[in-house]
Design an enzyme around this catalytic site. Structure first.
Site, PDB file in Angstrom:
ATOM      1  N   ASP A 123      48.521  48.103  35.452  1.00 14.90           N
ATOM      2  CA  ASP A 123      47.541  49.109  35.870  1.00 14.90           C
ATOM      3  C   ASP A 123      46.746  49.684  34.700  1.00 14.90           C
ATOM      4  O   ASP A 123      46.411  50.868  34.681  1.00 14.90           O
ATOM      5  CB  ASP A 123      48.220  50.258  36.658  1.00 14.90           C
ATOM      6  CG  ASP A 123      49.063  49.719  37.792  1.00 14.90           C
ATOM      7  OD1 ASP A 123      48.567  48.829  38.502  1.00 14.90           O
ATOM      8  OD2 ASP A 123      50.215  50.156  37.949  1.00 14.90           O
ATOM      9  N   LYS A 172      42.731  46.109  34.382  1.00 12.54           N
ATOM     10  CA  LYS A 172      42.390  44.688  34.158  1.00 12.54           C
ATOM     11  C   LYS A 172      41.197  44.233  34.965  1.00 12.54           C
ATOM     12  O   LYS A 172      40.349  43.508  34.471  1.00 12.54           O
ATOM     13  CB  LYS A 172      43.565  43.810  34.564  1.00 12.54           C
ATOM     14  CG  LYS A 172      44.502  43.556  33.461  1.00 12.54           C
ATOM     15  CD  LYS A 172      45.681  42.773  33.977  1.00 12.54           C
ATOM     16  CE  LYS A 172      46.945  43.362  33.453  1.00 12.54           C
ATOM     17  NZ  LYS A 172      47.528  44.421  34.284  1.00 12.54           N
ATOM     18  N   GLY A 220      47.587  44.243  41.474  1.00  8.54           N
ATOM     19  CA  GLY A 220      46.540  44.970  42.198  1.00  8.54           C
ATOM     20  C   GLY A 220      45.375  45.208  41.267  1.00  8.54           C
ATOM     21  O   GLY A 220      45.333  46.194  40.564  1.00  8.54           O
ATOM     22  N   HIS A 221      44.461  44.248  41.226  1.00  6.53           N
ATOM     23  CA  HIS A 221      43.328  44.363  40.307  1.00  6.53           C
ATOM     24  C   HIS A 221      42.106  44.901  41.047  1.00  6.53           C
ATOM     25  O   HIS A 221      41.595  44.259  41.955  1.00  6.53           O
ATOM     26  CB  HIS A 221      43.010  43.002  39.674  1.00  6.53           C
ATOM     27  CG  HIS A 221      44.131  42.492  38.831  1.00  6.53           C
ATOM     28  ND1 HIS A 221      44.159  41.238  38.288  1.00  6.53           N
ATOM     29  CD2 HIS A 221      45.271  43.087  38.430  1.00  6.53           C
ATOM     30  CE1 HIS A 221      45.277  41.085  37.600  1.00  6.53           C
ATOM     31  NE2 HIS A 221      45.963  42.188  37.678  1.00  6.53           N
ATOM     32  N   GLN A 227      50.258  42.481  35.714  1.00  3.19           N
ATOM     33  CA  GLN A 227      51.266  43.447  35.251  1.00  3.19           C
ATOM     34  C   GLN A 227      51.067  43.728  33.750  1.00  3.19           C
ATOM     35  O   GLN A 227      49.943  43.638  33.272  1.00  3.19           O
ATOM     36  CB  GLN A 227      52.695  42.965  35.559  1.00  3.19           C
ATOM     37  CG  GLN A 227      53.042  42.965  37.037  1.00  3.19           C
ATOM     38  CD  GLN A 227      52.674  41.673  37.748  1.00  3.19           C
ATOM     39  OE1 GLN A 227      52.850  40.601  37.220  1.00  3.19           O
ATOM     40  NE2 GLN A 227      52.166  41.775  38.948  1.00  3.19           N
TER      41      GLN A 227
HETATM   42  P1  IMP Z   1      57.909  43.128  41.648  1.00  2.00           P
HETATM   43  O1  IMP Z   1      56.937  42.508  40.707  1.00  2.00           O
HETATM   44  O2  IMP Z   1      57.330  43.388  43.010  1.00  2.00           O
HETATM   45  O3  IMP Z   1      59.223  42.388  41.697  1.00  2.00           O
HETATM   46  O4  IMP Z   1      58.275  44.599  41.104  1.00  2.00           O
HETATM   47  C1  IMP Z   1      59.008  44.787  39.899  1.00  2.00           C
HETATM   48  C2  IMP Z   1      58.503  46.026  39.156  1.00  2.00           C
HETATM   49  O5  IMP Z   1      57.209  45.756  38.642  1.00  2.00           O
HETATM   50  C3  IMP Z   1      58.354  47.262  40.036  1.00  2.00           C
HETATM   51  O6  IMP Z   1      58.652  48.408  39.252  1.00  2.00           O
HETATM   52  C4  IMP Z   1      56.880  47.260  40.397  1.00  2.00           C
HETATM   53  O7  IMP Z   1      56.405  48.540  40.718  1.00  2.00           O
HETATM   54  C5  IMP Z   1      56.274  46.715  39.122  1.00  2.00           C
HETATM   55  N1  IMP Z   1      54.983  46.036  39.323  1.00  2.00           N
HETATM   56  C6  IMP Z   1      54.769  44.805  39.842  1.00  2.00           C
HETATM   57  N2  IMP Z   1      53.458  44.509  39.865  1.00  2.00           N
HETATM   58  C7  IMP Z   1      52.831  45.557  39.313  1.00  2.00           C
HETATM   59  C8  IMP Z   1      51.447  45.824  39.018  1.00  2.00           C
HETATM   60  O8  IMP Z   1      50.537  45.034  39.246  1.00  2.00           O
HETATM   61  N3  IMP Z   1      51.201  47.030  38.431  1.00  2.00           N
HETATM   62  C9  IMP Z   1      52.180  47.922  38.131  1.00  2.00           C
HETATM   63  N4  IMP Z   1      53.479  47.700  38.385  1.00  2.00           N
HETATM   64  C10 IMP Z   1      53.800  46.534  38.969  1.00  2.00           C
END
Ligand code: IMP
Length: 406
Positions: free
Chosen positions: A13, A16, A40-41, A219
């Site tokens: 976040d 990007k 989430g871009h 991420q």
């Molecule tokens: P997962 O990727 O859904 O398995 O989540 C693992 C961790 O990464 C959690 O704490 C999510 O909130 C975090 N996370 C996954 N994708 C994003 C992103 O695009 N932005 C921020 N946090 C993320």
């Protein structure tokens, strides 16, 4: 010709979507190499806002060809939804604009069920990412090639039958409706099939053509499965190494862009040493509209942790930094930055005088208040890396270029 990579330096976040959009107008190929629909871009063009989860940001500009590489995990159902969402927004995603690797793994409804049941303590996005990567590493996964050769649905039915038993005996949470899932997958299969291909060949052909290539990380470094705050991480390699395994082709990145937000946020559980559970944290959340683009969850907010960003810099070899959301720091009397940790593991802060003036939309460095410029210079000196771009608002034009981006 130039090869670019952009990577989040914190917990994701970092803004990007906007940087990808700025670069994508020059890129011939945009490649995603890890993760899935957990990203989430947000891309804002004029008065239009696009939120992309799986599909690379290059799709918005319409010029670039986009790749979802072998290192990604792909949910055919959410893929179909994202394509339909983009169509409603006026963007037609066709196979000549997007290719998905036949080697990428499929995220099934069973993976999403398992994510919900097993990963509560991590606070995941619930998109089935961890269980899909687990299956990949365990060698029980299924790749998109199974959709091409017609064996995918059979695999899914067997997987569902197996986990239905676990659900009853072990997890004690209602399982999915298998029939319904099969119907949905059947439809999604037809949708996704024309997009599946050999992305290694495609990337290689663009390299040979000496095209402009942009790798888009998802991420951030602190969510990397090796380098992040394990186990509170995502299940892929979000740092530069992931680009080589997840894209599959060796290339030298001329520009390695680290994305840094002017403060820090985190969604989900896990350590966050500079977190502010007080009014200041609340103020940051409000000013920065810090709510997850994928899940809508309020993001945890805190001061910038430069010690961690430096770690991301070392891992990724950034040679250009973009600093986002500086405009959200207007109106704080004092701004703090963690520069180290003490023996008890507590952050050691350096304090800066803030600035009152609103700076949203400022495009000239000289128009920033002196205190804001000093804040930026301090970060730059600490990281020993130029901050080439400062973002001062959500719009494509809300940017100060201190060094050309392209
Ligand atoms: P997962 O990727 O859904 O398995 O989540 C693992 C961790 O990464 C959690 O704490 C999510 O909130 C975090 N996370 C996954 N994708 C994003 C992103 O695009 N932005 C921020 N946090 C993320």
């Amino acid at each position: 010709m130039a090869n670019y990579i952009i990577l989040g330096a914190q917990w994701g976040d970092e803004g990007k979507g906007k940087i990808v959009d700025l670069l994508a107008s020059r890129a011939d190929l945009v490649v995603r190499f890890q993760g899935g629909a957990n990203a989430g871009h947000t891309v804002i063009v004029g008065d239009k806002k696009f939120v992309l989860h799986l599909i690379p940001g290059g799709i918005v500009s319409g010029k670039a060809v986009n790749v979802i590489g072998n290192g990604c995990v792909v949910d055919p159902i959410t893929f179909k939804q994202e394509i339909e969402y983009l169509k409603k927004q006026g963007i037609d995603v066709t196979p000549d604009k997007l290719m998905i690797s036949f080697q990428a793994h499929v995220v099934t409804p069973v993976h999403k069920y398992l994510d919900r049941v097993l990963n509560k303590k991590i606070g995941t996005t619930g998109r089935g990412i961890g269980p899909a990567y687990t299956d990949k590493i365990q060698r029980t996964g299924v790749r998109l090639e199974a959709i091409v050769n017609g064996t995918f649905l059979e695999h899914f039915k067997q997987q569902a039958k197996l986990y239905e038993q676990y659900a009853q005996n072990l997890y004690k949470e209602p399982f999915l409706n298998i029939e319904q899932a099969v119907e949905e997958l059947k439809e999604a299969e037809t949708y996704i099939r024309p997009f599946i291909g050999d992305t290694v060949e495609l990337i290689h052909s663009y390299l040979n053509k000496k095209a402009n290539i942009l790798y888009e990380g998802a991420q951030g470094a602190m969510l990397d499965v090796d380098h992040g705050t394990y186990p509170f991480v995502t299940s892929s390699s979000t740092t530069i190494g992931g680009a080589f395994t997840g894209g599959g082709v060796f290339l030298e990145f001329d520009k390695r862009i680290g994305l840094v937000k002017a403060y820090a946020t985190r969604v989900g559980e896990g350590p966050f040493p500079t977190e502010l559970n007080d009014e200041t944290g609340e103020k940051l959340r409000e000013k920065g509209h810090e709510f997850g683009a994928t899940t809508g969850r309020p993001r945890r907010c805190g001061w910038l942790d430069l010690k961690l960003v430096k770690r991301a810099q070392i891992i990724n070899g950034f040679n250009y930094i973009t600093l986002s959301k500086l405009s959200c720091l207007s109106g704080f009397e004092t701004i703090k930055v963690a520069v180290d940790y003490d023996s008890a593991g507590q952050p050691v802060y350096r304090s800066f005088p803030g600035w009152e003036q609103k700076i949203e939309g400022v495009t000239e460095w000289q128009d920033l208040p002196q205190n804001a410029r000093e804040y930026v210079r301090f970060i730059e000196d600490y990281l020993q890396t130029p901050i080439g771009l400062v973002s001062t608002g959500p719009d494509r034009n809300h940017v100060i270029y201190r060094q050309p981006l392209w």
